[in-house]
Scaffold this motif. Structure first.
Motif, short mmCIF file in Angstrom:
data_model
loop_
_atom_site.label_atom_id
_atom_site.label_comp_id
_atom_site.label_asym_id
_atom_site.label_seq_id
_atom_site.Cartn_x
_atom_site.Cartn_y
_atom_site.Cartn_z
N ARG A 104 0.82 -1.13 0.08
CA ARG A 104 0.01 0.06 -0.05
C ARG A 104 1.11 1.38 0.03
O ARG A 104 0.74 2.34 -0.73
CB ARG A 104 -0.73 0.07 1.28
N GLN B 17 -3.98 2.22 7.06
CA GLN B 17 -4.56 2.75 5.75
C GLN B 17 -5.01 4.40 6.11
O GLN B 17 -5.09 4.79 5.02
CB GLN B 17 -6.03 1.72 5.55
N VAL C 200 -2.86 6.96 4.53
CA VAL C 200 -2.68 7.33 3.03
C VAL C 200 -2.83 8.66 2.63
O VAL C 200 -2.27 9.28 1.64
CB VAL C 200 -3.68 6.07 2.22
#
Length: 386
Positions: A272, A335, A338
């Motif tokens: 990611r 996450q 990001v």
């Protein structure tokens, strides 16, 4: 572009290309010198050496191009100000956006270059570099066998050569082959060369003999030869599956990974972070150009003022890169982080644009704020002199 904008663009472009080529060439030479053992110690060809070192060029350009743009913008603005051209432009009513336009055009070109290299070229170069290094490390002659030493393998082979001659030639060869039960072979040769035929590696021996003896027997046979070829496939260790790291995978593979892959499950955060780091890389040249213009875009007559402005711009760039690395590291763990990967360069662009287009208001606000802070500061009574 108008004529004056083209004039500014040529100055900035020339400085950017000079910095990019000079810095890239200098760093590439230093990196290439570190890989000389591919030729000297590992017996690889000059072509392999140039190919391996050339694969690092996209990475160098991606790192150096934004800094070359930053230096070029500072140089161009300092030159324009030093020649009083910036003062004349401002006095003639030329707005900051008109002066910024050629720098913005150059920054967009550099951003496109950085984005293309980061998203398309760099993953392919990293993957190819991994494949080449794997092949080099898998080269038995180049990496396993040491000059003047007897090397024993688990398969029952013992290999020795006296020294390495020109073009990777092995001199004074001794090979003992005890892989076959009840049979022992010894190869002696004056010289040998590793060759490749139809993708298979062989060792071509010249001017030597083969001594063969059966177990529990005094009988032996000796075969002399002028040229004898041995298959090197049995010498090398069995191939293992190559697992590519996130930076070595294409952007498409990062966008649509194999979610059943064990490595992806273990390193999902790194996948990611690598993806969003690539997609945000093109924003940094824009951010650096905006920072440089915000610091030096106004005409000034004192050298000390511009020196402080350059120092402030450098500090801002360092802080920007530190914040960018921190955001990518945080994205690997969460996450939610990001958004920070994109927010860091966008925030730098936004703040710089605020200074560029509303600099007078920002400076007036800062002056009022400083005056208010001085008014709130406690008064320190002066000590009476005796």
């Amino acid at each position: 572009m108008t004529q004056i904008e083209r004039y500014i663009f040529r100055i900035a472009l020339g400085a950017c290309l000079a910095c990019l080529i000079g810095l890239t060439g200098t760093i590439w030479v230093t990196q290439a010198l570190r890989e000389l053992d591919l030729i000297t110690a590992k017996g690889q060809t000059l072509l392999i050496f140039l190919f391996v070192t050339g694969l690092s060029l996209p990475t160098l350009i991606v790192v150096i191009a934004p800094m070359a743009l930053f230096i070029a913008v500072i140089y161009a603005l300092n030159k324009l100000n030093g020649d009083s051209e910036l003062i004349v432009m401002s006095a003639a009513g030329m707005k900051p956006r008109a002066i910024l336009r050629p720098f913005l055009s150059l920054a967009l070109a550099v951003s496109f270059l950085v984005g293309f290299l980061t998203i398309v070229v760099m993953p392919a170069s990293f993957q190819e570099l991994r494949d080449v290094i794997t092949r080099v490390r898998g080269d038995f002659i180049a990496n396993v066998v040491k000059e003047g030493q007897f090397t024993s393998l688990d398969s029952g082979l013992t290999f020795h050569f006296r020294e390495r001659g020109q073009n990777g030639t092995l001199l004074g060869l001794f090979i003992q082959d005890a892989r076959e039960a009840g049979k022992n072979k010894v190869y002696l040769a004056e010289r040998g060369n590793a060759i490749e035929v139809d993708g298979q590696s062989y060792l071509a021996l010249e001017k030597g003999s083969v001594h063969q003896q059966q177990k529990d027997s005094r009988d032996s046979s000796i075969l002399t030869f002028e040229r004898y070829t041995i298959d090197l496939a049995a010498f090398a260790p069995p191939d293992s599956e190559v697992v590519y790291k996130p930076r070595e995978r294409s952007t498409t593979q990062l966008l649509f990974p194999d979610r059943d892959e064990v490595y992806f499950k273990l390193q999902k955060g790194r996948f990611r972070a690598e993806l969003h780091d690539r997609l945000s890389s093109w924003l940094y040249p824009l951010a650096l150009a905006f920072i440089a213009f915000a610091a030096l875009g106004d005409p000034r007559t004192t050298r000390s003022g511009r020196g402080m402005a350059v120092a402030g711009a450098v500090v801002a760039v360092v802080l920007l890169r530190i914040a960018g690395f921190a955001a990518v590291s945080a994205a690997a763990r969460s996450q939610a982080a990001v958004a920070a990967v994109y927010a860091v360069p966008l925030l730098a662009i936004g703040l710089s644009a605020l200074v560029i287009f509303h600099g007078a208001k920002v400076r007036a606000f800062n002056a009022r704020l400083a005056a208010s802070l001085r008014g709130l500061a406690p008064r320190v009574p002066r000590l009476a002199r005796g």
